[in-house]
Design an enzyme around this catalytic site. Structure first.
Site, short mmCIF file in Angstrom:
data_model
loop_
_atom_site.label_atom_id
_atom_site.label_comp_id
_atom_site.label_asym_id
_atom_site.label_seq_id
_atom_site.Cartn_x
_atom_site.Cartn_y
_atom_site.Cartn_z
N HIS A 46 -21.28 -10.48 -9.86
CA HIS A 46 -20.94 -9.32 -9.02
C HIS A 46 -20.75 -8.07 -9.87
O HIS A 46 -21.14 -6.98 -9.48
CB HIS A 46 -19.69 -9.60 -8.19
N HIS B 229 -12.63 -14.73 -11.54
CA HIS B 229 -13.02 -14.44 -12.92
C HIS B 229 -11.84 -14.05 -13.79
O HIS B 229 -10.81 -13.58 -13.28
CB HIS B 229 -14.01 -13.28 -12.96
C1 LIG Z 1 -28.34 -17.02 -5.37
C2 LIG Z 1 -28.15 -15.57 -5.18
C3 LIG Z 1 -29.30 -14.80 -4.69
C4 LIG Z 1 -27.02 -14.96 -5.48
C5 LIG Z 1 -25.82 -15.62 -6.00
C6 LIG Z 1 -24.79 -14.59 -6.04
C7 LIG Z 1 -23.51 -15.12 -6.59
C8 LIG Z 1 -22.76 -16.10 -5.79
C9 LIG Z 1 -23.10 -14.70 -7.78
C10 LIG Z 1 -21.87 -15.14 -8.43
O1 LIG Z 1 -21.13 -14.01 -8.70
P1 LIG Z 1 -19.87 -14.09 -9.61
O2 LIG Z 1 -20.36 -14.56 -10.95
O3 LIG Z 1 -19.35 -12.70 -9.66
O4 LIG Z 1 -18.91 -15.02 -8.99
#
Ligand SMILES: CC(C)=CCC/C(C)=C/COP(=O)(O)O
Length: 290
Positions: A209, A251
């Site tokens: 994110h 995180h």
């Molecule tokens: C599979 C797709 C298209 C997106 C996943 C997005 C996602 C869940 C990312 C994790 O984000 P963080 O590392 O910030 O938790």
């Protein structure tokens, strides 16, 4: 009459200094001399009290004392440990710095994880934080960009959106590769109730994110003509989204900090490899034939 130099240095190493007891009046006569002769005796390994001193010495000093201990012919030199063991006794400055940073990171992340659960200190804000989470999720950004690109009626718009799509895909790939390599577990206080995750999302470094927030906001600021308040809002969204990752307990602070850095750098790569009808005409020609 002894010279001042001889008074300060005391007896030379290897003389009968071992029979003098550190702290005795004879030994202690004359401030600096007392400490210096104590050190000499310790080096020669003559005094059991000094053995304690050596044992509490830092690993760095312990390493240094080995060669000196064997200098006195009458003393049995302790066996040298293998080189690799001695290296282990001497943690590098970088190692200590990294461990300290990690400890601060874990402590701060736990403190900031105030929305990690419904019963947490700020548990009532958790739904709002989860809404923010969706605003930075990969799926709405990918689908939204694809939709706008297909609906766009200007070539300039299509070009920009095609590059945004390329940026989002590159970001997903980079984050997945780094998460898979680093394999840092998410904080223990995190509840794994995220919307649509893939297997590498059980790992936390870096925050996907945060990379997306930095990448997309830099992209928008560069390619959309926005009024100042809207530009401020874009930056604020990226910052709050990053902060919310730690507040939700998803995180640690370093995951988000590195995520911001990575996203910022990824934009530079996208800008450098900008897809246009000039450098990848095939993409645009194919589109034209649809
Ligand atoms: C599979 C797709 C298209 C997106 C996943 C997005 C996602 C869940 C990312 C994790 O984000 P963080 O590392 O910030 O938790």
């Amino acid at each position: 009459m002894p010279s001042p130099r001889r008074t300060i240095e005391g007896r030379p190493l290897g003389s009968s200094g071992g029979s003098s007891v550190p702290g005795s009046p004879a030994h202690g006569a004359g401030g600096g001399r007392f400490e210096f002769q104590s050190l000499l005796s310790c080096r020669a390994g003559a005094d059991p009290a000094c053995a304690r001193l050596r044992a509490s010495d830092s690993p760095v000093h312990r390493r240094g004392s080995f060669p000196l201990a064997s200098a006195g012919p009458a003393q049995a030199a302790p066996a040298l440990p293998p080189e690799e063991d001695r290296m282990n006794l001497n943690p590098s400055f970088l190692g200590i710095a990294l461990r300290s940073l990690l400890a601060i990171d874990l402590w701060l992340s736990k403190k900031l994880g105030v929305c990690a659960g419904e019963s947490s200190a700020w548990g009532s804000v958790r739904p709002l934080m989860k809404l923010l989470e969706i605003s930075g999720h990969g799926i709405p950004w990918l689908l939204g960009t694809l939709y706008c690109m297909l609906r766009s009626d200007s070539w300039a718009g299509r070009e920009v959106l095609m590059n945004l799509l390329f940026a989002l895909l590159l970001d997903l790939l980079m984050v997945a590769v780094i998460k898979g390599l680093v394999r840092r577990r998410r904080p223990a206080h995190n509840q794994m109730d995220m919307f649509f995750t893939v297997s590498v999302d059980k790992y936390s470094f870096p925050s996907g994110h945060a990379t997306r927030a930095a990448l997309v906001s830099r992209f928008i600021l560069k390619h959309l003509v926005l009024a100042i308040p809207l530009r401020v809002l874009v930056v604020l969204w990226a910052f709050v989204l990053g902060l919310s990752r730690v507040m939700l307990g998803r995180h640690n602070v370093t995951d988000v900090a590195f995520g911001f850095f990575l996203g910022y750098m990824l934009y530079s790569i996208v800008d450098y490899c900008w897809l246009s009808p000039h450098n990848v005409p095939v993409l645009f020609v194919l589109w034209n034939h649809q």
